[in-house]
Scaffold this active site. Sequence first.
Site, PDB file in Angstrom:
ATOM      1  CB  SER A  58      47.335  35.480  41.675  1.00 39.82           C
ATOM      2  OG  SER A  58      46.075  35.973  42.073  1.00 39.82           O
ATOM      3  CG  ASP A 204      47.045  35.747  45.556  1.00 42.85           C
ATOM      4  OD1 ASP A 204      48.215  35.820  45.138  1.00 42.85           O
ATOM      5  OD2 ASP A 204      46.056  36.146  44.919  1.00 42.85           O
TER       6      ASP A 204
END
Length: 740
Positions: A58, A204
């Site tokens: 991320s 993610d």
Amino acid sequence: MIRLCMCLLLLPMTVWAAERPTVGVVLSGGGAKGAAHVGVLRVLEQNNVPVDYIAGTSMGAYVAGLYALGYSADEIEAVLTTLDFNTGFDDDIPRESLSYRHKQQQDDFPLPVKMGYRDGELRFPKGALQGQTMRSLIRRSVGSIPELNSFDDLPIPLRTVATDLADRSEVVLESGNLVLAMQASMTVPGALAPIELDGRLLVDGGMANNLPVSVVKAMGADVVIAVDIGTPLKGKDELNSVFDIVDQLTGYLTNLTRDQQVALLAKGDLLLVPEIGEVGTSDFDQMPAMIPRGEKAANDQIEAIRSLAVSDADYLSYVAQKKAVQRFWQRKGSGELVAIELDNDSWVSETQILNALQVEAGQVLEQDEIENAIARVYALNEFERVDAYIEERTDGRVLVVDTDGKSWGPHQFELGLRFEDNFDDPTSNSLDMAFTMNNLSLFGAQWRNELSLGTNRRFSSELYLPLETSQQWYLRSQFEYEQEVWESVTPVAEFPFTNIERSRSNLLVGAGINIGINAQFELAYQLEGGDVRTSHSVEFSDLGDYTFHGAKASFGYDSLDQPMFPTQGSKWLVEVSHLNEKSDLTFDGLPTNEESSLVYHLEWTGATRWDQHSVFMRTEFETIDSDGISFVHFTSLGGFLNLSGFYRDSLLGSHKAFAAGVYTYDLSEGTLGIKWPLYLGVSGEAGNVWLERDDANVNDLIYAGSLFVGAETALGPAALAWGWADSGNSSLYLFLGKQF
């Protein structure tokens, strides 16, 4: 050849690293808190600790990607504090970048509803946003780096971690397009549409591995420095809303993987946990404050960090080699283009895309120029995402432009909402819907249908036919039926009615040319018939009917940045119509009237701004050169910023003159600290309408003004205003949506 050059550049570093324990850095996900990673990296640099491998998830993947490219901690901090990460969660095309046709359609249907129809079913996007601006942020950070056979060829070998949305498995990205690898790891599911890569839908990486210790160990690191900025689970007293519950459930996943990865740390490995628990993942304004917290977390274990240090000479050699590799890849991504190649997965023609791109072989493009070219293509408003990257081929550098059509298209729905209330007269409201069928011909024909329900009722069906692939020249035909209502009209002796309804049917056939993105010229022929009634109770009384036919020429120009409270740009509309009219006014006792007349309509708006101040001027002029009362051409004044103080459209006639000057002060970021524009404004206005041309007189002008608080919202313009006029009229307005 490229692989050989990389081996020669990296060989001294490889030999030197073999003489000491190799260091791998792990950067976890955590949104805005990820700026703390920069502080940790800075402490490593200050203490001569070389990084041999780096992996991230991320926001950790974003920082890791920049560091792997050879950016220093100071350079990454400069990038983080220069870019506005809030814009990464806003894929709206700036109004001034849209075509003239799309500007008018968006003004009428501003609700951000993405819904389409294809293959017999309704379709919706896979995320609230498609990630266009997020990808632009990453590209601006990374620069023009060509696709890589291996991320081991970067100045520091890199891995980013994403999650396969189909089975929640961990996906370690180690080659290919660096921007995509970083974005896939950063794509928050639901908020951003998944990244499709090698047949997988990626989101993610925090759901699969938020602290990828295992990944950096697999790369070969002897010592691991793991930086954890994940969000701890909430306590019982903190679970007070449905949002807290959902956040807690998400936290279970990231904390579970975090605990599993921490268990892999061995003796001599370091776990750094900056104290940033109260900062949210989307608090991007707090990013500069996160960097010192990362520094503190590293300095708390400074002795262990210093044990990994090398001599000044060795560290300078390490930095020099990183920079040499960085310059190598930057040179590969820049220079003269030998070709432009389109990977077009949309219904838009290649000619139209290339015309918008405005890039040709032989050019040397800076990153900002590539971003501007991508933005021009995206502004065609037909794509889910537009990307561009450099490919290094045997014959030179090729700019590859990748366009994906809207997955919820090609046929699309739009919605609009309008509401105005002055807390005295009847409320004006409207719900607007549009359905456009796209790509109906070789050149991209459209069949567009619009429906409005509310105070005014309207149905329109239009066939729009571009005549060539660039869609500059077009034909169009349109049928329109409308019931317009004027309530609380100010009566005059020659027209003593206070409630009027006109029903009309119009057929138009025209041809035109789109001039750039801001202008349009059209010649058309139209036929219309209608009748006018009045009501003083529940029964309508017929006032007369009319028909006309004739030619119409119109020119429109629109570069305004906002439809109602513009801060820059201008707008022109010039229309001239020749009408052959036949009308019968039943209330005047005169016989049927037949005549030819010219109708002139002129509008102009111009806006400018400085700092938080804006001023815009608006003028409007309409007239018909026939004598007497004409039902063919009704125009009106009254309402917010339209002769404030009067009820909407309460002044009715066939001739109009109006001018307004409006000053606004932006209360948002500089004063209230909010991101969306909120204006405090004041207006000065003058104008009037006249039923008959001989009555028009400058001495009859009404002067008015208003004080208001207004905003351009996702539902359209909104305002709370107080208006007054020198005639003694005054009104309090609550307004939402496009003006009636």
